[in-house]
Design a protein around this motif. Structure first.
Motif, PDB file in Angstrom:
ATOM      1  N   HIS A  49       0.862  -1.171   0.000  1.00 36.88           N
ATOM      2  CA  HIS A  49       0.000   0.000   0.000  1.00 36.88           C
ATOM      3  C   HIS A  49       0.902   1.224   0.000  1.00 36.88           C
ATOM      4  O   HIS A  49       2.136   1.104   0.109  1.00 36.88           O
ATOM      5  N   VAL A  50       0.303   2.410  -0.085  1.00 38.10           N
ATOM      6  CA  VAL A  50       1.106   3.626  -0.228  1.00 38.10           C
ATOM      7  C   VAL A  50       2.075   3.832   0.935  1.00 38.10           C
ATOM      8  O   VAL A  50       3.154   4.405   0.759  1.00 38.10           O
ATOM      9  N   GLU A  51       1.694   3.365   2.130  1.00 41.30           N
ATOM     10  CA  GLU A  51       2.578   3.556   3.284  1.00 41.30           C
ATOM     11  C   GLU A  51       3.899   2.807   3.151  1.00 41.30           C
ATOM     12  O   GLU A  51       4.835   3.068   3.914  1.00 41.30           O
ATOM     13  N   ASN A  52       4.000   1.884   2.188  1.00 39.55           N
ATOM     14  CA  ASN A  52       5.293   1.246   1.927  1.00 39.55           C
ATOM     15  C   ASN A  52       6.370   2.285   1.621  1.00 39.55           C
ATOM     16  O   ASN A  52       7.563   2.022   1.813  1.00 39.55           O
ATOM     17  N   TYR A  53       5.946   3.442   1.120  1.00 35.21           N
ATOM     18  CA  TYR A  53       6.878   4.515   0.757  1.00 35.21           C
ATOM     19  C   TYR A  53       6.853   5.663   1.770  1.00 35.21           C
ATOM     20  O   TYR A  53       7.310   6.770   1.465  1.00 35.21           O
ATOM     21  N   ALA A  54       6.352   5.414   2.976  1.00 30.63           N
ATOM     22  CA  ALA A  54       6.215   6.488   3.959  1.00 30.63           C
ATOM     23  C   ALA A  54       7.546   7.148   4.302  1.00 30.63           C
ATOM     24  O   ALA A  54       7.593   8.335   4.630  1.00 30.63           O
ATOM     25  N   LEU A  55       8.638   6.397   4.241  1.00 33.83           N
ATOM     26  CA  LEU A  55       9.952   6.945   4.582  1.00 33.83           C
ATOM     27  C   LEU A  55      10.664   7.570   3.388  1.00 33.83           C
ATOM     28  O   LEU A  55      11.795   8.031   3.521  1.00 33.83           O
ATOM     29  N   ASN A  56       9.986   7.609   2.253  1.00 30.31           N
ATOM     30  CA  ASN A  56      10.586   8.127   1.031  1.00 30.31           C
ATOM     31  C   ASN A  56       9.857   9.344   0.473  1.00 30.31           C
ATOM     32  O   ASN A  56      10.474  10.195  -0.176  1.00 30.31           O
ATOM     33  N   ILE A  57       8.550   9.415   0.706  1.00 28.85           N
ATOM     34  CA  ILE A  57       7.726  10.428   0.042  1.00 28.85           C
ATOM     35  C   ILE A  57       8.193  11.835   0.374  1.00 28.85           C
ATOM     36  O   ILE A  57       8.421  12.657  -0.523  1.00 28.85           O
ATOM     37  N   ALA A  58       8.334  12.151   1.659  1.00 28.20           N
ATOM     38  CA  ALA A  58       8.681  13.521   2.044  1.00 28.20           C
ATOM     39  C   ALA A  58      10.059  13.923   1.536  1.00 28.20           C
ATOM     40  O   ALA A  58      10.259  15.051   1.066  1.00 28.20           O
ATOM     41  N   GLU A  59      11.026  13.021   1.612  1.00 31.15           N
ATOM     42  CA  GLU A  59      12.372  13.346   1.137  1.00 31.15           C
ATOM     43  C   GLU A  59      12.374  13.576  -0.376  1.00 31.15           C
ATOM     44  O   GLU A  59      12.965  14.537  -0.875  1.00 31.15           O
ATOM     45  N   LEU A  60      11.720  12.703  -1.121  1.00 33.17           N
ATOM     46  CA  LEU A  60      11.696  12.848  -2.583  1.00 33.17           C
ATOM     47  C   LEU A  60      10.851  14.047  -3.000  1.00 33.17           C
ATOM     48  O   LEU A  60      11.097  14.648  -4.050  1.00 33.17           O
ATOM     49  N   ALA A  61       9.876  14.422  -2.165  1.00 32.49           N
ATOM     50  CA  ALA A  61       9.023  15.569  -2.476  1.00 32.49           C
ATOM     51  C   ALA A  61       9.762  16.898  -2.361  1.00 32.49           C
ATOM     52  O   ALA A  61       9.238  17.931  -2.771  1.00 32.49           O
ATOM     53  N   LYS A  62      10.979  16.892  -1.828  1.00 33.67           N
ATOM     54  CA  LYS A  62      11.794  18.109  -1.835  1.00 33.67           C
ATOM     55  C   LYS A  62      12.207  18.490  -3.249  1.00 33.67           C
ATOM     56  O   LYS A  62      12.574  19.640  -3.511  1.00 33.67           O
ATOM     57  N   TYR A  63      12.162  17.503  -4.160  1.00 34.87           N
ATOM     58  CA  TYR A  63      12.644  17.720  -5.522  1.00 34.87           C
ATOM     59  C   TYR A  63      11.602  17.398  -6.592  1.00 34.87           C
ATOM     60  O   TYR A  63      11.747  17.850  -7.727  1.00 34.87           O
ATOM     61  N   PHE A  64      10.564  16.632  -6.224  1.00 35.91           N
ATOM     62  CA  PHE A  64       9.616  16.136  -7.220  1.00 35.91           C
ATOM     63  C   PHE A  64       8.184  16.246  -6.711  1.00 35.91           C
ATOM     64  O   PHE A  64       7.945  16.341  -5.505  1.00 35.91           O
ATOM     65  N   HIS A  65       7.254  16.222  -7.653  1.00 36.10           N
ATOM     66  CA  HIS A  65       5.831  16.061  -7.344  1.00 36.10           C
ATOM     67  C   HIS A  65       5.590  14.566  -7.205  1.00 36.10           C
ATOM     68  O   HIS A  65       5.480  13.851  -8.192  1.00 36.10           O
ATOM     69  N   VAL A  66       5.547  14.097  -5.974  1.00 39.66           N
ATOM     70  CA  VAL A  66       5.492  12.666  -5.695  1.00 39.66           C
ATOM     71  C   VAL A  66       4.047  12.207  -5.580  1.00 39.66           C
ATOM     72  O   VAL A  66       3.239  12.837  -4.876  1.00 39.66           O
ATOM     73  N   VAL A  67       3.731  11.130  -6.265  1.00 36.66           N
ATOM     74  CA  VAL A  67       2.407  10.512  -6.185  1.00 36.66           C
ATOM     75  C   VAL A  67       2.609   9.021  -5.925  1.00 36.66           C
ATOM     76  O   VAL A  67       3.108   8.295  -6.783  1.00 36.66           O
ATOM     77  N   ALA A  68       2.247   8.587  -4.715  1.00 39.71           N
ATOM     78  CA  ALA A  68       2.255   7.156  -4.396  1.00 39.71           C
ATOM     79  C   ALA A  68       0.811   6.674  -4.457  1.00 39.71           C
ATOM     80  O   ALA A  68      -0.101   7.368  -3.994  1.00 39.71           O
ATOM     81  N   LEU A  69       0.603   5.493  -5.015  1.00 32.58           N
ATOM     82  CA  LEU A  69      -0.772   5.018  -5.177  1.00 32.58           C
ATOM     83  C   LEU A  69      -0.925   3.593  -4.674  1.00 32.58           C
ATOM     84  O   LEU A  69       0.016   2.806  -4.675  1.00 32.58           O
ATOM     85  N   ASP A  70      -2.142   3.308  -4.219  1.00 30.40           N
ATOM     86  CA  ASP A  70      -2.523   1.932  -3.896  1.00 30.40           C
ATOM     87  C   ASP A  70      -2.961   1.245  -5.184  1.00 30.40           C
ATOM     88  O   ASP A  70      -3.887   1.717  -5.864  1.00 30.40           O
ATOM     89  N   PHE A  71      -2.344   0.129  -5.509  1.00 31.33           N
ATOM     90  CA  PHE A  71      -2.803  -0.642  -6.655  1.00 31.33           C
ATOM     91  C   PHE A  71      -4.238  -1.122  -6.451  1.00 31.33           C
ATOM     92  O   PHE A  71      -4.739  -1.199  -5.317  1.00 31.33           O
ATOM     93  N   LEU A  72      -4.882  -1.472  -7.547  1.00 30.14           N
ATOM     94  CA  LEU A  72      -6.154  -2.178  -7.467  1.00 30.14           C
ATOM     95  C   LEU A  72      -6.008  -3.392  -6.563  1.00 30.14           C
ATOM     96  O   LEU A  72      -4.973  -4.064  -6.565  1.00 30.14           O
ATOM     97  N   TRP A  73      -7.051  -3.657  -5.771  1.00 28.50           N
ATOM     98  CA  TRP A  73      -7.112  -4.833  -4.903  1.00 28.50           C
ATOM     99  C   TRP A  73      -6.060  -4.789  -3.790  1.00 28.50           C
ATOM    100  O   TRP A  73      -5.670  -5.807  -3.240  1.00 28.50           O
ATOM    101  N   HIS A  74      -5.624  -3.560  -3.475  1.00 31.01           N
ATOM    102  CA  HIS A  74      -4.646  -3.323  -2.417  1.00 31.01           C
ATOM    103  C   HIS A  74      -5.062  -2.082  -1.624  1.00 31.01           C
ATOM    104  O   HIS A  74      -5.708  -1.174  -2.163  1.00 31.01           O
ATOM    105  N   GLY A  75      -4.610  -2.032  -0.370  1.00 31.20           N
ATOM    106  CA  GLY A  75      -4.751  -0.825   0.430  1.00 31.20           C
ATOM    107  C   GLY A  75      -6.186  -0.348   0.527  1.00 31.20           C
ATOM    108  O   GLY A  75      -7.093  -1.089   0.894  1.00 31.20           O
ATOM    109  N   LYS A  76      -6.392   0.930   0.141  1.00 31.19           N
ATOM    110  CA  LYS A  76      -7.723   1.544   0.169  1.00 31.19           C
ATOM    111  C   LYS A  76      -8.235   1.844  -1.231  1.00 31.19           C
ATOM    112  O   LYS A  76      -9.178   2.631  -1.388  1.00 31.19           O
ATOM    113  N   SER A  77      -7.622   1.260  -2.245  1.00 30.74           N
ATOM    114  CA  SER A  77      -8.167   1.371  -3.599  1.00 30.74           C
ATOM    115  C   SER A  77      -9.285   0.350  -3.775  1.00 30.74           C
ATOM    116  O   SER A  77      -9.592  -0.425  -2.861  1.00 30.74           O
ATOM    117  N   GLN A  78      -9.892   0.347  -4.945  1.00 29.43           N
ATOM    118  CA  GLN A  78     -11.070  -0.501  -5.117  1.00 29.43           C
ATOM    119  C   GLN A  78     -10.723  -1.982  -5.019  1.00 29.43           C
ATOM    120  O   GLN A  78      -9.638  -2.416  -5.417  1.00 29.43           O
TER     121      GLN A  78
END
Length: 315
Positions: A61-90
């Motif tokens: 799920h998206v939280e797999n990248y919880a330790l990466n999103i904020a650091e990478l967002a210093k340089y990029f527009h970061v979008v982490a997503l839950d795949f279908l049939w995972h996390g809180k997606s459909q």
């Protein structure tokens, strides 16, 4: 093809003991929302600049990248997503083909966000999807990061001594955790993807446990994992050496020294793609973006920034 620990550019931003930083301290400045396009997809979004999509692994799920999103967002527009049939997606619409659906979902997310193209990182299953995305929609992918990727089948004899692990041996334990998502069961399931299980935080386990306690998710995940680990339908979409040679985007293959599939496979993939680079994090298992988070963030940010410079030079 580069090897080893290069790109010291981001050393000043290194986070120490990253695996101990609570997820939602890291994600305080991120936005969590649901997109409704062709599919219903949960995303975590942060930062501005060039788009970077983060694709998680099986059962994740998206939280797999919880330790990466904020650091990478210093340089990029970061979008982490839950795949279908995972996390809180459909959870509806399961299809045992799996990979084409997930590729289509990523395209749908990009369309909903108005992204013509993006950098794409995929870990494990996410790497498999990222490779197929680059093959099927090359115009949408600026560069790839393949972190301990799954879904790759080297030619017979191309890697002397290489034997694909028996993934089906994990099936019963993977099903059991979905049927009984106790703390101990979830922790045991997650610990096997780390070089050092003691690095797994209670918070990481509890987030996964809360998701697996959703009846609809647990049910569809049982179908998903049975096909993923022991089915034949999904294997129609394996990436072969011949297909890898068609991947023309700059590609960083990021590996863990103690990943179940050895670094030799990552090096092989980096040699097959047209513009490959390889990096191996020491004392790191399959969940490399978590277990060597600071190193991962440095190396990935520097690699992608280098691609931006090269794009500017060509322009």
């Amino acid at each position: 093809m580069r090897h080893g620990r290069s790109w010291p550019l981001f050393e000043e931003n290194r986070v120490t003991t990253a695996a101990q930083t609570p997820y939602w301290i890291e994600l305080l400045h991120s936005q969590v929302r649901q997109l409704q396009g062709k599919y219903r997809t949960r995303i975590i979004e942060a930062g501005s600049g060039p788009a970077l999509l983060l694709l998680h692994g099986t059962g994740g799920h998206v939280e797999n990248y919880a330790l990466n999103i904020a650091e990478l967002a210093k340089y990029f527009h970061v979008v982490a997503l839950d795949f279908l049939w995972h996390g809180k997606s459909q959870t509806e619409g399961y299809d045992p083909e799996i990979i084409p659906n997930l590729v289509d979902q990523v395209v749908d997310v990009m369309d909903q966000l108005g992204l013509e193209s993006a950098f794409v990182e995929g870990q494990s299953l996410g790497g498999w999807v990222a490779m197929q995305l680059a093959l099927r929609h090359p115009e949408r992918v600026r560069a790839l990061v393949l972190t301990t990727t799954m879904g790759y089948a080297p030619d017979d004899g191309a890697m002397p001594g290489y034997v694909e692990p028996d993934w089906a041996s994990n099936l019963q334990s993977s099903l059991e955790v979905l049927r009984d998502p106790s703390f101990d069961n979830v922790r045991t399931r997650m610990a096997r993807i780390l070089a050092r299980p003691e690095r797994l935080t209670d918070e990481a386990v509890m987030v996964r446990q809360a998701l697996y306690r959703q009846p609809a998710l647990a049910a569809v995940q049982q179908q998903f994992i049975a096909e993923y680990l022991a089915g034949n339908i999904i294997r129609k979409h394996l990436v072969t050496d011949a297909l890898a040679r068609q991947i023309r985007q700059p590609t960083l293959v990021y590996w863990g020294e103690r990943n179940r599939t050895p670094p030799a496979l990552g090096e092989h993939i980096a040699r097959q793609v047209q513009r490959g680079t390889f990096h191996c994090a020491s004392d790191t298992g399959h969940w490399a973006q978590f277990e060597s988070a600071a190193e991962h963030n440095d190396v990935v940010a520097a690699f992608l920034t280098e691609q931006l410079r090269e794009e500017e030079t060509r322009a």
